[in-house]
Design an enzyme around this catalytic site. Structure first.
Site, PDB file in Angstrom:
ATOM      1  N   MET A   1      -0.264   3.688  25.194  1.00  0.00           N
ATOM      2  CA  MET A   1       1.104   3.658  25.709  1.00  0.00           C
ATOM      3  C   MET A   1       1.924   2.724  24.836  1.00  0.00           C
ATOM      4  O   MET A   1       1.525   1.572  24.608  1.00  0.00           O
ATOM      5  CB  MET A   1       1.070   3.189  27.165  1.00  0.00           C
ATOM      6  CG  MET A   1       0.421   4.237  28.078  1.00  0.00           C
ATOM      7  SD  MET A   1       0.474   3.791  29.820  1.00  0.00           S
ATOM      8  CE  MET A   1      -0.842   2.590  29.882  1.00  0.00           C
ATOM      9  N   MET A   2       3.047   3.248  24.360  1.00  0.00           N
ATOM     10  CA  MET A   2       3.815   2.501  23.367  1.00  0.00           C
ATOM     11  C   MET A   2       4.301   1.173  23.927  1.00  0.00           C
ATOM     12  O   MET A   2       4.807   1.115  25.048  1.00  0.00           O
ATOM     13  CB  MET A   2       4.980   3.352  22.872  1.00  0.00           C
ATOM     14  CG  MET A   2       4.455   4.495  22.022  1.00  0.00           C
ATOM     15  SD  MET A   2       5.700   5.675  21.590  1.00  0.00           S
ATOM     16  CE  MET A   2       6.389   4.864  20.186  1.00  0.00           C
ATOM     17  N   CYS A  83       4.973  13.366  24.607  1.00  0.00           N
ATOM     18  CA  CYS A  83       6.011  12.338  24.680  1.00  0.00           C
ATOM     19  C   CYS A  83       7.395  12.977  24.571  1.00  0.00           C
ATOM     20  O   CYS A  83       7.652  13.760  23.653  1.00  0.00           O
ATOM     21  CB  CYS A  83       5.808  11.325  23.547  1.00  0.00           C
ATOM     22  SG  CYS A  83       7.080  10.073  23.550  1.00  0.00           S
ATOM     23  N   HIS A 154      -1.245  15.756  31.078  1.00  0.00           N
ATOM     24  CA  HIS A 154      -0.378  15.027  32.006  1.00  0.00           C
ATOM     25  C   HIS A 154       0.214  16.108  32.903  1.00  0.00           C
ATOM     26  O   HIS A 154       0.984  16.949  32.439  1.00  0.00           O
ATOM     27  CB  HIS A 154       0.691  14.261  31.221  1.00  0.00           C
ATOM     28  CG  HIS A 154       1.630  13.464  32.072  1.00  0.00           C
ATOM     29  ND1 HIS A 154       2.609  12.662  31.560  1.00  0.00           N
ATOM     30  CD2 HIS A 154       1.740  13.336  33.423  1.00  0.00           C
ATOM     31  CE1 HIS A 154       3.285  12.078  32.539  1.00  0.00           C
ATOM     32  NE2 HIS A 154       2.776  12.478  33.687  1.00  0.00           N
ATOM     33  N   ASN A 194      -4.312  13.615  33.888  1.00  0.00           N
ATOM     34  CA  ASN A 194      -3.555  12.363  33.855  1.00  0.00           C
ATOM     35  C   ASN A 194      -2.259  12.562  34.634  1.00  0.00           C
ATOM     36  O   ASN A 194      -1.758  13.666  34.743  1.00  0.00           O
ATOM     37  CB  ASN A 194      -3.250  12.007  32.383  1.00  0.00           C
ATOM     38  CG  ASN A 194      -2.159  10.967  32.227  1.00  0.00           C
ATOM     39  OD1 ASN A 194      -1.052  11.259  31.758  1.00  0.00           O
ATOM     40  ND2 ASN A 194      -2.438   9.742  32.625  1.00  0.00           N
ATOM     41  N   GLY A 195      -1.744  11.447  35.158  1.00  0.00           N
ATOM     42  CA  GLY A 195      -0.438  11.460  35.807  1.00  0.00           C
ATOM     43  C   GLY A 195      -0.512  11.035  37.256  1.00  0.00           C
ATOM     44  O   GLY A 195      -1.078  11.740  38.092  1.00  0.00           O
ATOM     45  N   GLY A 216      -2.957   5.538  33.240  1.00  0.00           N
ATOM     46  CA  GLY A 216      -1.970   4.877  32.399  1.00  0.00           C
ATOM     47  C   GLY A 216      -1.415   3.648  33.084  1.00  0.00           C
ATOM     48  O   GLY A 216      -1.948   2.539  32.963  1.00  0.00           O
ATOM     49  N   ARG A 217      -0.373   3.847  33.884  1.00  0.00           N
ATOM     50  CA  ARG A 217       0.313   2.698  34.481  1.00  0.00           C
ATOM     51  C   ARG A 217      -0.561   1.922  35.449  1.00  0.00           C
ATOM     52  O   ARG A 217      -0.475   0.696  35.521  1.00  0.00           O
ATOM     53  CB  ARG A 217       1.601   3.175  35.157  1.00  0.00           C
ATOM     54  CG  ARG A 217       2.655   3.576  34.141  1.00  0.00           C
ATOM     55  CD  ARG A 217       3.766   4.374  34.767  1.00  0.00           C
ATOM     56  NE  ARG A 217       3.322   5.688  35.206  1.00  0.00           N
ATOM     57  CZ  ARG A 217       4.123   6.645  35.644  1.00  0.00           C
ATOM     58  NH1 ARG A 217       5.420   6.422  35.737  1.00  0.00           N
ATOM     59  NH2 ARG A 217       3.650   7.829  36.002  1.00  0.00           N
TER      60      ARG A 217
END
Ligand SMILES: Cc1cc2nc3c(=O)[nH]c(=O)nc-3n(C[C@H](O)[C@H](O)[C@H](O)COP(=O)(O)O)c2cc1C
Length: 319
Positions: A1-2, A83, A154, A194-195, A216-217
């Site tokens: 993740m950027m 993205c 995602h 994912n998601g 991710g988050r």
């Protein structure tokens, strides 16, 4: 993740789970080829297994960037087809590639031909007004036909017009069954989901339908959940996690980083959510958000933040 999963974040997460595969931020193929490679690609050997995610849509450049990533020691190369940022769209890569599945397949074929390590793709279920049934199937058929080793999905669309990248991670509705149907159609290929997945319990439910789960988050904001991964999914014996050992490891890592001219805050910014809901978590966060960013802050700041955590009471912090 950027801006999140840089090498310091990954070193930290690796202290929490020895087995989960970690991903870099997306790095654009042109930058890998022409940029400051050590800064963009350098990582600590303890981060293994670690995948390098590339952005791009030129098969030859992606092949070259993949080769460079392999030579750096990455365990996997992943292509970003998810993205939605404007910057990414203007370079014609990321989620807008969902509209050009043949090009995605060409990119995968070129990358596969240039490296021996696995080549994987991360995509959405569709973009804009695409119908996710044919859109996702076509991308999947193309990438697996080109030899991809896994497809991570995602499970929501990206709406390329009118939503910010952040909104595109929340507003288009999640559609997990769409990803399950893809897996049912492709039983012999690795399909990951994912998601919006918040916990290891939720991850277990998904694993009844697909081959892998990507957090991710949740992993970033509440990294403590990663301490349960190895026992829950990799057959390791569950044990009480050694938090003092973790803080020692991170303090040692920070000392080495500071010696090389880095700042404590580069590392501790990824750690603020570690003790989420434990008594003292608010104080821990405060110290890491203030003192750790002062000029000259050293590893002792991390230790003093840790001293604020009270492991003796199980009551949740109201913070
Ligand atoms: C700050 C931030 C940066 C992200 N950067 C990337 C990226 O570089 N490559 C990528 O594939 N996804 C990126 N994502 C998307 C996540 O990988 C993930 O697909 C998305 O957040 C949904 O999963 P989650 O609900 O588990 O977070 C980013 C997400 C965030 C919040």
């Amino acid at each position: 993740m950027m801006d999140w999963t840089d090498r310091h974040c990954r070193f930290f997460h690796r202290q929490l789970t020895r087995r989960a595969l970690l991903y870099t931020e997306m790095v654009v193929a042109d930058a890998v080829i022409h940029g400051a490679r050590e800064r963009l690609l350098g990582f600590d050997y303890v981060e293994h297994p670690v995948a390098l995610q590339l952005g791009g849509s030129d098969p030859a450049k992606l092949a070259e960037a993949a080769r460079i990533g392999e030579a750096f020691g990455y365990d996997e190369i992943n292509l970003n087809v998810g993205c939605p940022s404007d910057r990414v769209q203007s370079g014609t890569f990321g989620a807008c590639l969902m509209k050009t599945p043949d090009l995605v397949a060409e990119c995968v074929a070129a990358m596969k031909a240039s490296v021996k390590i696995p080549v994987t793709v991360k995509c959405r279920i569709g973009v804009d007004d695409q119908d996710p049934e044919p859109a996702l199937d076509t991308v999947a058929d193309g990438v697996f036909g080109a030899g991809a080793d896994a497809l991570w999905v995602h499970a929501r669309k990206a709406w390329l017009e009118g939503l910010s990248p952040k909104e595109n991670r929340d507003i288009p509705p999640l559609d997990y069954p769409r990803v399950y149907r893809l897996k049912a159609r492709k039983p012999n290929e690795f399909i990951g989901i994912n998601g919006g997945i918040q916990s290891l319990a939720e991850a277990s439910v998904h694993l009844g339908h697909v081959d892998g789960v990507m957090l991710g988050r949740a992993a970033y904001h509440t990294p403590g959940i990663l301490t349960g991964v190895d026992a829950a999914f990799y057959g390791e014996v569950a044990a009480v996690f050694d938090y003092p050992g973790l803080i020692d490891a991170m303090a040692g890592y920070a000392a080495r980083h500071i010696e090389r001219g880095g700042r404590l805050g580069h590392i501790t910014r990824h750690m603020v959510g570690l003790f989420h809901r434990l008594p003292g978590a608010r104080r821990f966060r405060q110290i890491l958000s203030t003192d750790a960013n002062q000029p000259g802050a050293g590893p002792e700041v991390l230790k003093s933040a840790f001293a604020a955590i009270d492991f003796t009471t199980a009551e949740a912090d109201a913070a």
